[in-house]
Design an enzyme around this catalytic site. Structure first.
Site, PDB file in Angstrom:
ATOM      1  N   ARG A 175     -16.553   1.837  -7.998  1.00  0.00           N
ATOM      2  CA  ARG A 175     -17.001   2.460  -9.247  1.00  0.00           C
ATOM      3  C   ARG A 175     -18.052   3.541  -9.011  1.00  0.00           C
ATOM      4  O   ARG A 175     -18.349   4.326  -9.907  1.00  0.00           O
ATOM      5  CB  ARG A 175     -17.548   1.396 -10.190  1.00  0.00           C
ATOM      6  CG  ARG A 175     -18.811   0.711  -9.724  1.00  0.00           C
ATOM      7  CD  ARG A 175     -19.203  -0.421 -10.662  1.00  0.00           C
ATOM      8  NE  ARG A 175     -18.198  -1.478 -10.665  1.00  0.00           N
ATOM      9  CZ  ARG A 175     -18.206  -2.502 -11.503  1.00  0.00           C
ATOM     10  NH1 ARG A 175     -19.147  -2.592 -12.423  1.00  0.00           N
ATOM     11  NH2 ARG A 175     -17.272  -3.434 -11.428  1.00  0.00           N
TER      12      ARG A 175
ATOM     13  N   ASP B 113      -8.296  -4.974 -13.729  1.00  0.00           N
ATOM     14  CA  ASP B 113      -7.691  -5.443 -12.487  1.00  0.00           C
ATOM     15  C   ASP B 113      -7.923  -4.361 -11.435  1.00  0.00           C
ATOM     16  O   ASP B 113      -7.375  -3.268 -11.540  1.00  0.00           O
ATOM     17  CB  ASP B 113      -6.197  -5.690 -12.699  1.00  0.00           C
ATOM     18  CG  ASP B 113      -5.496  -6.223 -11.455  1.00  0.00           C
ATOM     19  OD1 ASP B 113      -6.136  -6.326 -10.400  1.00  0.00           O
ATOM     20  OD2 ASP B 113      -4.286  -6.528 -11.543  1.00  0.00           O
TER      21      ASP B 113
ATOM     22  N   LYS C 189       0.816  -1.207   0.000  1.00  0.00           N
ATOM     23  CA  LYS C 189       0.000   0.000   0.000  1.00  0.00           C
ATOM     24  C   LYS C 189       0.855   1.264   0.000  1.00  0.00           C
ATOM     25  O   LYS C 189       0.589   2.215  -0.733  1.00  0.00           O
ATOM     26  CB  LYS C 189      -0.969  -0.021   1.182  1.00  0.00           C
ATOM     27  CG  LYS C 189      -2.060  -1.074   1.019  1.00  0.00           C
ATOM     28  CD  LYS C 189      -3.133  -0.932   2.059  1.00  0.00           C
ATOM     29  CE  LYS C 189      -4.266  -1.917   1.753  1.00  0.00           C
ATOM     30  NZ  LYS C 189      -4.912  -1.636   0.458  1.00  0.00           N
TER      31      LYS C 189
ATOM     32  N   ARG D  34      -5.748  -1.439 -16.289  1.00  0.00           N
ATOM     33  CA  ARG D  34      -4.564  -2.234 -16.658  1.00  0.00           C
ATOM     34  C   ARG D  34      -4.132  -3.081 -15.477  1.00  0.00           C
ATOM     35  O   ARG D  34      -4.565  -2.859 -14.349  1.00  0.00           O
ATOM     36  CB  ARG D  34      -3.436  -1.321 -17.139  1.00  0.00           C
ATOM     37  CG  ARG D  34      -3.138  -0.148 -16.253  1.00  0.00           C
ATOM     38  CD  ARG D  34      -2.427   0.937 -17.056  1.00  0.00           C
ATOM     39  NE  ARG D  34      -2.118   2.102 -16.258  1.00  0.00           N
ATOM     40  CZ  ARG D  34      -1.950   3.322 -16.757  1.00  0.00           C
ATOM     41  NH1 ARG D  34      -2.070   3.527 -18.062  1.00  0.00           N
ATOM     42  NH2 ARG D  34      -1.655   4.348 -15.987  1.00  0.00           N
TER      43      ARG D  34
ATOM     44  N   SER E 147      -6.228   3.362 -13.071  1.00  0.00           N
ATOM     45  CA  SER E 147      -5.436   2.234 -12.572  1.00  0.00           C
ATOM     46  C   SER E 147      -6.116   0.893 -12.815  1.00  0.00           C
ATOM     47  O   SER E 147      -5.431  -0.113 -13.004  1.00  0.00           O
ATOM     48  CB  SER E 147      -5.138   2.403 -11.078  1.00  0.00           C
ATOM     49  OG  SER E 147      -6.280   2.113 -10.284  1.00  0.00           O
TER      50      SER E 147
ATOM     51  N   GLU F  44      -0.353  -1.438   6.958  1.00  0.00           N
ATOM     52  CA  GLU F  44       0.376  -2.687   6.695  1.00  0.00           C
ATOM     53  C   GLU F  44       1.681  -2.770   7.475  1.00  0.00           C
ATOM     54  O   GLU F  44       2.378  -3.773   7.399  1.00  0.00           O
ATOM     55  CB  GLU F  44       0.649  -2.845   5.192  1.00  0.00           C
ATOM     56  CG  GLU F  44      -0.565  -3.309   4.419  1.00  0.00           C
ATOM     57  CD  GLU F  44      -0.294  -3.523   2.943  1.00  0.00           C
ATOM     58  OE1 GLU F  44      -0.992  -4.346   2.336  1.00  0.00           O
ATOM     59  OE2 GLU F  44       0.599  -2.849   2.373  1.00  0.00           O
TER      60      GLU F  44
ATOM     61  N   GLY G  42      -7.679   1.510  -4.575  1.00  0.00           N
ATOM     62  CA  GLY G  42      -7.723   2.372  -3.392  1.00  0.00           C
ATOM     63  C   GLY G  42      -6.411   3.103  -3.175  1.00  0.00           C
ATOM     64  O   GLY G  42      -6.392   4.264  -2.749  1.00  0.00           O
ATOM     65  N   ASP G  43      -5.301   2.436  -3.472  1.00  0.00           N
ATOM     66  CA  ASP G  43      -3.995   3.083  -3.344  1.00  0.00           C
ATOM     67  C   ASP G  43      -3.837   4.204  -4.368  1.00  0.00           C
ATOM     68  O   ASP G  43      -3.261   5.258  -4.070  1.00  0.00           O
ATOM     69  CB  ASP G  43      -2.881   2.056  -3.525  1.00  0.00           C
ATOM     70  CG  ASP G  43      -2.924   0.972  -2.458  1.00  0.00           C
ATOM     71  OD1 ASP G  43      -3.401   1.260  -1.349  1.00  0.00           O
ATOM     72  OD2 ASP G  43      -2.495  -0.162  -2.750  1.00  0.00           O
TER      73      ASP G  43
ATOM     74  N   ASN H 120     -12.749   2.300   2.740  1.00  0.00           N
ATOM     75  CA  ASN H 120     -13.726   1.877   1.739  1.00  0.00           C
ATOM     76  C   ASN H 120     -14.995   1.429   2.477  1.00  0.00           C
ATOM     77  O   ASN H 120     -15.080   1.532   3.708  1.00  0.00           O
ATOM     78  CB  ASN H 120     -13.161   0.785   0.826  1.00  0.00           C
ATOM     79  CG  ASN H 120     -12.799  -0.492   1.565  1.00  0.00           C
ATOM     80  OD1 ASN H 120     -13.267  -0.752   2.678  1.00  0.00           O
ATOM     81  ND2 ASN H 120     -11.963  -1.309   0.946  1.00  0.00           N
TER      82      ASN H 120
END
Length: 301
Positions: free
Chosen positions: A223, A246, A40, A285, A282, A140, A251-252, A184
């Site tokens: 979304r 993907d 993250k 891809r 992001s 993390e 979020g990052d 989130n």
């Protein structure tokens, strides 16, 4: 002088693509495999740097092959590595990621070296806290490192963004230092007990978090965009309609972009709008840090 200071995790992503995610006890056949930079903290550092921020990253990596890849990545992305600690006592962190054809994912993170980042090691970087207007944190690493970073930044008057992921219990003494909290829907529910399913439930969850001392709550809704609330205003920013390949690291992308735009002095609504765009780019891809958006891509979107 840095625009954005990030204290957090660097982890090497080991990603397999498969038609469908495995059920418990099931083995599925993958269609593709790749390794790449992640974590993250690492993803958010790349996101902010690609948009134009001068980024300083405080983390811990192992003296191993993945650690060497990390140093090459920092140099390539223009991320300052002055305060990146190397150790032989633990390997560089890793994440095992499976991504299906819908872009959904399953992740197992082994923090490794960055999980041992200590409060004392963060304090050794105190000088850079005097210079950075924005600090971005995630969960993390050990909580000692997170709390020490927030303490140093708060003392210097910096704006603090805390992405409470992966979820863990957080003390009010930490939340009271946070300028922008960015859970989130799942993390918001875990922190408040309110299932976030629409604007009304998002507002209810945000109100609980504000009552614990956070200045502004930004609940990311995938979304659907994000819901923003503080003691002066509340609003929703719509998401961008793109085809997801993907969703790992979306979020990052949002948090790194938010830190960048906040550091420029941008008004909050506009910063959230552009952070949504960065997340949308992001997911079109594969990969995490390599999938982060550049400024010209946001303009095109």
């Amino acid at each position: 002088m840095p625009d954005v200071l990030i204290v957090g995790s660097y982890i090497t992503d080991l990603t397999a693509r498969t038609a469908a995610l495995p059920k418990p006890g099931e083995t599925v056949i993958g269609t593709d495999f790749q390794t790449g930079p992640g974590g993250k903290g690492g993803n958010q550092a790349a996101a902010a740097a690609r948009l134009g921020s001068e980024v300083v990253f405080v983390t811990k990596i192992g003296r191993d092959a993945f650690g060497e890849q990390a140093k090459h990545h920092f140099m390539k992305e223009g991320i300052a590595d002055t305060y990146i600690i190397e150790t032989e006592e633990a390997p560089t962190g890793t994440a095992l990621i499976a991504v299906d054809d819908k872009g959904e994912n399953m992740i197992v993170v082994t923090p490794g070296a960055c999980g041992h980042l200590s409060a004392g090691e963060v304090e050794q970087a105190e000088k850079v806290f005097e210079e950075a207007p924005v600090l971005l944190l995630q969960l993390e690493t050990g909580m000692g490192a997170v709390e020490k970073a927030a303490e140093l930044a708060f003392r210097k008057g910096a704006e603090i963004i805390l992405n409470p992921a992966p979820y863990r219990e957080l003390p009010d003494r930490l939340l009271q230092k946070v300028t922008y909290l960015t859970p989130n829907e799942t993390e918001a529910e875990e922190m408040t007990g309110v299932a976030v399913t629409d604007k009304d439930s998002a507002e209810k969850a945000a109100a609980i978090l504000l009552s614990r001392g956070v200045s502004t709550v930004i609940i990311t809704l995938g979304r659907k965009g994000c819901f923003v609330m503080n003691n002066y205003e509340k609003f929703t920013v719509s998401g961008e309609p793109v085809k997801a390949v993907d969703t790992t690291g979306a979020g990052d992308a949002f948090n790194g972009a938010l830190a960048h735009f906040i550091s420029t002095g941008m008004e909050l609504h506009e910063a959230c709008l552009l952070a949504n765009r960065a997340a949308a780019v992001s997911v079109t891809r594969t990969g995490t840090a390599p999938a982060m958006a550049r400024l010209e891509e946001l303009k095109r979107l």
